[in-house]
Design a protein around this motif. Structure first.
Motif, short mmCIF file in Angstrom:
data_model
loop_
_atom_site.label_atom_id
_atom_site.label_comp_id
_atom_site.label_asym_id
_atom_site.label_seq_id
_atom_site.Cartn_x
_atom_site.Cartn_y
_atom_site.Cartn_z
N ASN A 1 -27.24 -13.82 26.51
CA ASN A 1 -27.33 -13.41 25.11
C ASN A 1 -28.50 -12.46 24.87
O ASN A 1 -28.78 -12.10 23.72
CB ASN A 1 -27.52 -14.64 24.21
CG ASN A 1 -26.26 -15.48 24.12
OD1 ASN A 1 -25.17 -14.95 23.93
ND2 ASN A 1 -26.40 -16.79 24.29
N PHE A 2 -29.18 -12.07 25.93
CA PHE A 2 -30.40 -11.29 25.78
C PHE A 2 -30.31 -9.95 26.51
O PHE A 2 -29.44 -9.74 27.34
CB PHE A 2 -31.60 -12.09 26.32
CG PHE A 2 -31.83 -13.37 25.60
CD1 PHE A 2 -32.63 -13.41 24.46
CD2 PHE A 2 -31.24 -14.54 26.04
CE1 PHE A 2 -32.84 -14.59 23.79
CE2 PHE A 2 -31.45 -15.74 25.37
CZ PHE A 2 -32.25 -15.77 24.24
N GLY A 3 -31.25 -9.11 26.19
CA GLY A 3 -31.31 -7.84 26.87
C GLY A 3 -32.39 -6.94 26.32
O GLY A 3 -33.18 -7.33 25.45
N ILE A 4 -32.42 -5.72 26.84
CA ILE A 4 -33.40 -4.71 26.46
C ILE A 4 -32.67 -3.54 25.82
O ILE A 4 -31.75 -2.97 26.42
CB ILE A 4 -34.18 -4.22 27.69
CG1 ILE A 4 -34.96 -5.36 28.33
CG2 ILE A 4 -35.11 -3.07 27.33
CD1 ILE A 4 -35.57 -4.99 29.67
N ARG A 5 -33.07 -3.17 24.62
CA ARG A 5 -32.53 -1.96 23.99
C ARG A 5 -33.47 -0.81 24.31
O ARG A 5 -34.66 -0.84 23.97
CB ARG A 5 -32.41 -2.14 22.49
CG ARG A 5 -31.83 -0.90 21.77
CD ARG A 5 -31.81 -1.08 20.27
NE ARG A 5 -30.91 -2.16 19.88
CZ ARG A 5 -31.26 -3.14 19.05
NH1 ARG A 5 -32.49 -3.21 18.57
NH2 ARG A 5 -30.38 -4.07 18.73
N ILE A 6 -32.95 0.20 24.98
CA ILE A 6 -33.72 1.38 25.34
C ILE A 6 -33.50 2.44 24.26
O ILE A 6 -32.39 2.95 24.10
CB ILE A 6 -33.31 1.92 26.73
CG1 ILE A 6 -33.49 0.82 27.79
CG2 ILE A 6 -34.12 3.16 27.09
CD1 ILE A 6 -32.88 1.17 29.14
N GLN A 7 -34.54 2.75 23.53
CA GLN A 7 -34.40 3.62 22.37
C GLN A 7 -34.64 5.10 22.68
O GLN A 7 -34.21 5.97 21.94
CB GLN A 7 -35.37 3.15 21.27
CG GLN A 7 -35.07 1.73 20.78
CD GLN A 7 -36.15 1.19 19.86
OE1 GLN A 7 -37.33 1.24 20.19
NE2 GLN A 7 -35.73 0.68 18.71
N ASN A 8 -35.34 5.36 23.77
CA ASN A 8 -35.57 6.75 24.20
C ASN A 8 -35.29 6.81 25.69
O ASN A 8 -36.15 6.52 26.52
CB ASN A 8 -37.02 7.16 23.90
CG ASN A 8 -37.28 8.63 24.20
OD1 ASN A 8 -36.64 9.23 25.07
ND2 ASN A 8 -38.23 9.23 23.49
N SER A 9 -34.06 7.16 26.03
CA SER A 9 -33.62 7.06 27.43
C SER A 9 -34.36 8.02 28.35
O SER A 9 -34.68 7.67 29.49
CB SER A 9 -32.11 7.30 27.52
OG SER A 9 -31.78 8.63 27.13
N ILE A 10 -34.65 9.23 27.87
CA ILE A 10 -35.31 10.22 28.73
C ILE A 10 -36.75 9.80 29.01
O ILE A 10 -37.22 9.86 30.16
CB ILE A 10 -35.26 11.61 28.08
CG1 ILE A 10 -33.81 12.10 27.99
CG2 ILE A 10 -36.10 12.61 28.87
CD1 ILE A 10 -33.63 13.41 27.27
N ALA A 11 -37.47 9.36 27.99
CA ALA A 11 -38.85 8.91 28.19
C ALA A 11 -38.89 7.67 29.07
O ALA A 11 -39.78 7.53 29.92
CB ALA A 11 -39.50 8.63 26.84
N PHE A 12 -37.92 6.78 28.90
CA PHE A 12 -37.83 5.58 29.73
C PHE A 12 -37.61 5.97 31.19
O PHE A 12 -38.30 5.48 32.09
CB PHE A 12 -36.68 4.71 29.23
CG PHE A 12 -36.36 3.53 30.10
CD1 PHE A 12 -37.07 2.34 29.98
CD2 PHE A 12 -35.33 3.60 31.03
CE1 PHE A 12 -36.78 1.24 30.79
CE2 PHE A 12 -35.03 2.51 31.84
CZ PHE A 12 -35.76 1.33 31.72
N ALA A 13 -36.66 6.86 31.44
CA ALA A 13 -36.35 7.27 32.81
C ALA A 13 -37.56 7.94 33.46
O ALA A 13 -37.84 7.73 34.64
CB ALA A 13 -35.16 8.23 32.81
N ASN A 14 -38.28 8.74 32.70
CA ASN A 14 -39.46 9.41 33.23
C ASN A 14 -40.54 8.40 33.61
O ASN A 14 -41.17 8.52 34.67
CB ASN A 14 -40.00 10.39 32.19
CG ASN A 14 -41.24 11.13 32.69
OD1 ASN A 14 -41.23 11.75 33.74
ND2 ASN A 14 -42.31 11.05 31.92
N ALA A 15 -40.76 7.40 32.76
CA ALA A 15 -41.76 6.37 33.06
C ALA A 15 -41.40 5.62 34.34
O ALA A 15 -42.26 5.39 35.20
CB ALA A 15 -41.89 5.42 31.88
#
Length: 226
Positions: A102-116
């Protein structure tokens, strides 16, 4: 799906998708505690017996490449060391049920996330992200205006047969990487948005990599759909 580059002379806004990574609560908590995240490989997806998560065809492509001086029929498997994170554009209890969480992570900025994330992957070379496409028969035709000069390659005496073979392999790989985002139609309900990070080296039996990337947390939020 085509890769498109364009320049506008007038204002234009592209809405970037907010994507969701289904995780057990303990792993979602671990990510938001210190950035702990496990990222699988194509090998892991192929070996996973779970029908919802596993897919024996992951990392494999079937395609026709139509070039000015040759036509190729390609049945290939990704050979580059790569880490793959599957997310979804759908947040629903029904899909949560399929992933048994029932849980998870919402990624709101995919490009910044991928770069990190990329800064924590050893030997990182480059990567891709985007929506997956779904087909009953996942065979694609790729048209390219850039041919491969076979005669020049074969007549270059300074190059060994291995060098020529590697150049041909790279040419083919460049034209089929986008096809790693094509999946069989039976998985269409997942509406997958995929991240692929390519790293130096070749694919092995490695199943995943565990990293800690605390800086990626600011681009995400925890979600509970209970």
């Amino acid at each position: 799906m085509n890769m498109i580059s364009t320049v506008f002379t007038r204002p234009w806004t592209v809405r970037s998708a907010s994507v969701f990574r289904y995780l057990d609560e303990q792993y979602a908590d671990a990510f938001f505690t210190d950035g702990s995240l496990r990222i699988p490989t194509f090998q892991r997806f192929r070996n996973n017996p779970d029908e919802e998560i596993g897919d024996p065809y992951e990392g494999r492509v079937a395609a026709s490449i139509s070039a000015p001086n040759a036509n190729w029929q390609v049945m290939a498997m990704n050979g580059q060391r790569a880490y793959v994170l599957s997310t979804s554009t759908i947040e629903s209890r029904e899909l949560h049920g399929r992933f048994v969480t029932n849980f998870g992570i919402r990624i709101q900025n995919s490009i910044a996330f991928a770069n990190a994330i990329s800064s924590h992957l050893p030997g990182f070379l480059g990567g891709m992200e985007g929506l997956c496409s779904y087909h009953d028969k996942p065979h694609a035709t790729v048209h390219t205006s850039r041919g491969l000069d076979f005669e020049r390659l074969l007549n270059e005496t300074k190059e060994s047969e291995v060098d020529v073979g590697e150049k041909i392999d790279r040419y083919v790989a460049e034209h089929v990487r986008d096809l790693l985002f094509i999946k069989r139609a039976q998985y269409a309900h997942q509406s997958e948005y995929r991240f692929i990070w390519y790293c130096n080296g070749y694919e092995t039996n490695e199943q995943y990599i565990d990293i800690k990337c605390p800086e990626a947390r600011r681009f995400c939020e925890k979600v509970d759909l209970k």
